[in-house]
Design a protein around this motif. Structure first.
Motif, mmCIF file in Angstrom:
data_model
loop_
_atom_site.group_PDB
_atom_site.id
_atom_site.type_symbol
_atom_site.label_atom_id
_atom_site.label_comp_id
_atom_site.label_asym_id
_atom_site.label_seq_id
_atom_site.Cartn_x
_atom_site.Cartn_y
_atom_site.Cartn_z
ATOM 1 N N VAL A 57 0.732 -1.233 -0.181
ATOM 2 C CA VAL A 57 -0.248 -0.259 0.202
ATOM 3 C C VAL A 57 0.793 1.508 0.193
ATOM 4 C CG1 VAL A 57 -1.536 1.345 0.834
ATOM 5 C CG2 VAL A 57 -1.574 -1.246 0.890
ATOM 6 N N ARG A 58 2.311 1.386 1.016
ATOM 7 C CA ARG A 58 3.101 3.019 0.933
ATOM 8 C C ARG A 58 3.572 3.010 -0.061
ATOM 9 N NH1 ARG A 58 3.975 6.584 1.213
ATOM 10 N NH2 ARG A 58 5.223 7.589 2.232
ATOM 11 N N ALA A 59 4.003 1.576 -0.826
ATOM 12 C CA ALA A 59 4.403 1.675 -2.064
ATOM 13 C C ALA A 59 3.359 2.438 -3.237
ATOM 14 C CB ALA A 59 4.705 0.536 -2.521
ATOM 15 N N ALA A 60 2.554 1.739 -3.137
ATOM 16 C CA ALA A 60 1.367 1.838 -4.398
ATOM 17 C C ALA A 60 1.508 3.221 -3.912
ATOM 18 C CB ALA A 60 0.212 1.172 -4.168
ATOM 19 N N LEU A 61 0.964 4.690 -2.993
ATOM 20 C CA LEU A 61 0.915 6.012 -2.292
ATOM 21 C C LEU A 61 2.350 6.721 -3.136
ATOM 22 C CD1 LEU A 61 -0.136 5.403 0.925
ATOM 23 C CD2 LEU A 61 -1.491 5.845 -0.656
ATOM 24 N N ARG A 62 3.468 5.707 -2.756
ATOM 25 C CA ARG A 62 4.806 6.768 -2.882
ATOM 26 C C ARG A 62 4.565 6.383 -4.583
ATOM 27 N NH1 ARG A 62 7.452 3.779 0.433
ATOM 28 N NH2 ARG A 62 8.209 5.045 2.764
ATOM 29 N N ALA A 63 4.357 6.072 -5.624
ATOM 30 C CA ALA A 63 3.984 5.894 -7.224
ATOM 31 C C ALA A 63 3.296 7.005 -7.372
ATOM 32 C CB ALA A 63 3.976 4.324 -7.708
ATOM 33 N N ALA A 64 2.048 7.416 -6.838
ATOM 34 C CA ALA A 64 1.039 7.973 -6.884
ATOM 35 C C ALA A 64 1.734 9.508 -6.772
ATOM 36 C CB ALA A 64 -0.179 8.123 -6.221
ATOM 37 N N GLY A 65 2.248 9.360 -6.013
ATOM 38 C CA GLY A 65 3.515 10.893 -5.920
ATOM 39 C C GLY A 65 3.190 11.490 -4.442
ATOM 40 N N VAL A 66 2.481 10.151 -3.499
ATOM 41 C CA VAL A 66 2.285 10.961 -2.037
ATOM 42 C C VAL A 66 3.328 11.209 -1.127
ATOM 43 C CG1 VAL A 66 1.426 10.603 0.012
ATOM 44 C CG2 VAL A 66 -0.151 9.753 -2.212
ATOM 45 N N GLU A 67 3.894 12.104 -1.087
ATOM 46 C CA GLU A 67 4.865 12.933 -0.508
ATOM 47 C C GLU A 67 4.348 11.738 1.333
ATOM 48 O OE1 GLU A 67 5.277 16.479 0.604
ATOM 49 O OE2 GLU A 67 5.719 17.390 -1.977
ATOM 50 N N ASP A 68 6.396 11.459 2.006
ATOM 51 C CA ASP A 68 5.873 10.436 2.938
ATOM 52 C C ASP A 68 5.601 11.463 4.188
ATOM 53 O OD1 ASP A 68 7.379 8.370 2.064
ATOM 54 O OD2 ASP A 68 9.606 9.084 2.649
ATOM 55 N N ARG A 69 5.129 12.377 4.543
ATOM 56 C CA ARG A 69 5.004 13.207 5.042
ATOM 57 C C ARG A 69 3.450 13.106 4.970
ATOM 58 N NH1 ARG A 69 5.560 19.953 3.458
ATOM 59 N NH2 ARG A 69 4.981 19.655 1.124
ATOM 60 N N ALA A 70 2.873 13.393 4.343
ATOM 61 C CA ALA A 70 1.177 12.962 4.232
ATOM 62 C C ALA A 70 0.666 11.710 4.624
ATOM 63 C CB ALA A 70 0.974 13.500 2.881
ATOM 64 N N VAL A 71 1.475 10.819 5.173
ATOM 65 C CA VAL A 71 1.813 9.590 5.587
ATOM 66 C C VAL A 71 1.318 8.942 7.091
ATOM 67 C CG1 VAL A 71 1.354 6.870 5.190
ATOM 68 C CG2 VAL A 71 1.891 8.855 3.661
ATOM 69 N N ARG A 72 0.677 8.555 8.028
ATOM 70 C CA ARG A 72 1.429 8.541 9.432
ATOM 71 C C ARG A 72 0.849 7.623 9.819
ATOM 72 N NH1 ARG A 72 -2.847 9.550 12.721
ATOM 73 N NH2 ARG A 72 -4.634 10.864 12.047
ATOM 74 N N THR A 73 1.716 6.620 11.303
ATOM 75 C CA THR A 73 0.576 5.774 11.107
ATOM 76 C C THR A 73 -0.288 5.785 12.236
ATOM 77 O OG1 THR A 73 3.220 4.820 11.768
ATOM 78 C CG2 THR A 73 1.387 3.256 13.168
ATOM 79 N N GLY A 74 -1.399 5.167 11.725
ATOM 80 C CA GLY A 74 -2.705 4.898 12.288
ATOM 81 C C GLY A 74 -3.215 3.990 13.516
ATOM 82 N N SER A 75 -4.351 3.258 13.533
ATOM 83 C CA SER A 75 -4.616 2.147 14.483
ATOM 84 C C SER A 75 -3.887 0.886 14.270
ATOM 85 C CB SER A 75 -6.104 1.912 15.123
ATOM 86 O OG SER A 75 -6.323 1.764 13.399
ATOM 87 N N THR A 76 -3.210 0.815 15.213
ATOM 88 C CA THR A 76 -2.343 -0.513 15.341
ATOM 89 C C THR A 76 -2.061 -1.691 16.469
ATOM 90 O OG1 THR A 76 -0.347 0.868 14.025
ATOM 91 C CG2 THR A 76 -0.534 -1.506 14.796
ATOM 92 N N SER A 77 -3.110 -2.372 15.707
ATOM 93 C CA SER A 77 -3.511 -3.330 17.210
ATOM 94 C C SER A 77 -3.616 -5.126 16.575
ATOM 95 C CB SER A 77 -5.241 -3.440 17.681
ATOM 96 O OG SER A 77 -5.944 -3.538 16.676
ATOM 97 N N THR A 78 -3.089 -6.239 17.737
ATOM 98 C CA THR A 78 -2.794 -7.447 17.362
ATOM 99 C C THR A 78 -4.719 -8.068 18.932
ATOM 100 O OG1 THR A 78 -1.425 -7.964 19.200
ATOM 101 C CG2 THR A 78 -0.819 -7.804 16.808
#
Length: 219
Positions: A57-78
């Motif tokens: 998912v992250r690679a696809a966002l980068r390929a679409a031109g989404v900058e790293d600063r526009a992405v942050r970790t969301g809810s994470t759980s097990t």
């Protein structure tokens, strides 16, 4: 809204009213809650597969031109859940989330669709939020409308009371009068697709309460 002859602590008469106003604003930012969710016999396998899907998912966002600063970790759980007809078995569920901020509403659907497809069967879409990045101008218009509403009410009450309206004694800005956690839906399409994103308009509300003295009251 009140018509009070005693006024401020009984010192003078006047009228106190509440006005409400609204203005429209077009959202120009899309915030997407993306995630991957994997079920596996143990936590290591669940986290590994969820991490691999999230990397896609992250690679696809980068390929679409989404900058790293526009992405942050969301809810994470097990967590664990029971399996089998009698619930005698256990398996681990791992959820890893990303919050993505997209500042081009016109292309946001394509970007989100590509990211969902890249994650495969493990990808989830938690929801989309449309945001006005600068609500200031709309808030100003809404506040002006609220003031005009309050002033019109005060003039009307003064006319009904047969009293001339005087100066404003005080003004207070009020809170405008007047969820469940989103479920994560499975992405059913394997190929690239565009998630529907229609910005529409959002309503910005404002409210004020103001007090006027009667013009013919003694100072």
């Amino acid at each position: 809204m009140s018509h009070d002859e005693r006024g401020d602590g009984g010192r003078r008469g006047g009228v106190t009213v509440r006005g409400a106003g609204a203005a429209e604003a077009v959202p120009d930012v899309v915030v997407a809650d993306l995630g991957t969710e994997v079920r596996a016999p143990d936590v290591s396998a669940a986290l590994r597969d969820a991490t691999d899907a999230l990397a896609a998912v992250r690679a696809a966002l980068r390929a679409a031109g989404v900058e790293d600063r526009a992405v942050r970790t969301g809810s994470t759980s097990t967590w664990t859940e029971q399996t089998g007809p009698d619930g005698e078995g256990l398996r681990v569920v791992a959820h890893l989330g990303l919050v993505v901020t997209l500042r081009d509403v016109a292309t946001a659907g394509d970007v989100i669709g590509g990211a969902l497809a890249a994650g495969g069967a493990h990808v989830r879409l938690g929801g989309l939020r449309l945001v006005v990045s600068d609500p200031g101008p709309a808030q100003t218009r809404a506040r002006e409308a609220a003031w005009q509403d309050a002033a019109a009410k005060a003039e009307h009450l003064a006319a009904l009371a047969g009293r001339p309206l005087g100066r404003v004694l005080w003004v207070r800005e009020d809170e405008p009068g007047g969820g469940a956690t989103p479920r994560f839906a499975r992405a059913a399409v394997a190929g690239a697709f565009a998630a529907p994103v229609e910005p529409g308009e959002q309503t910005v509300q404002a409210a004020v309460t103001a007090r006027w003295a009667w013009a013919d009251d003694p100072a």
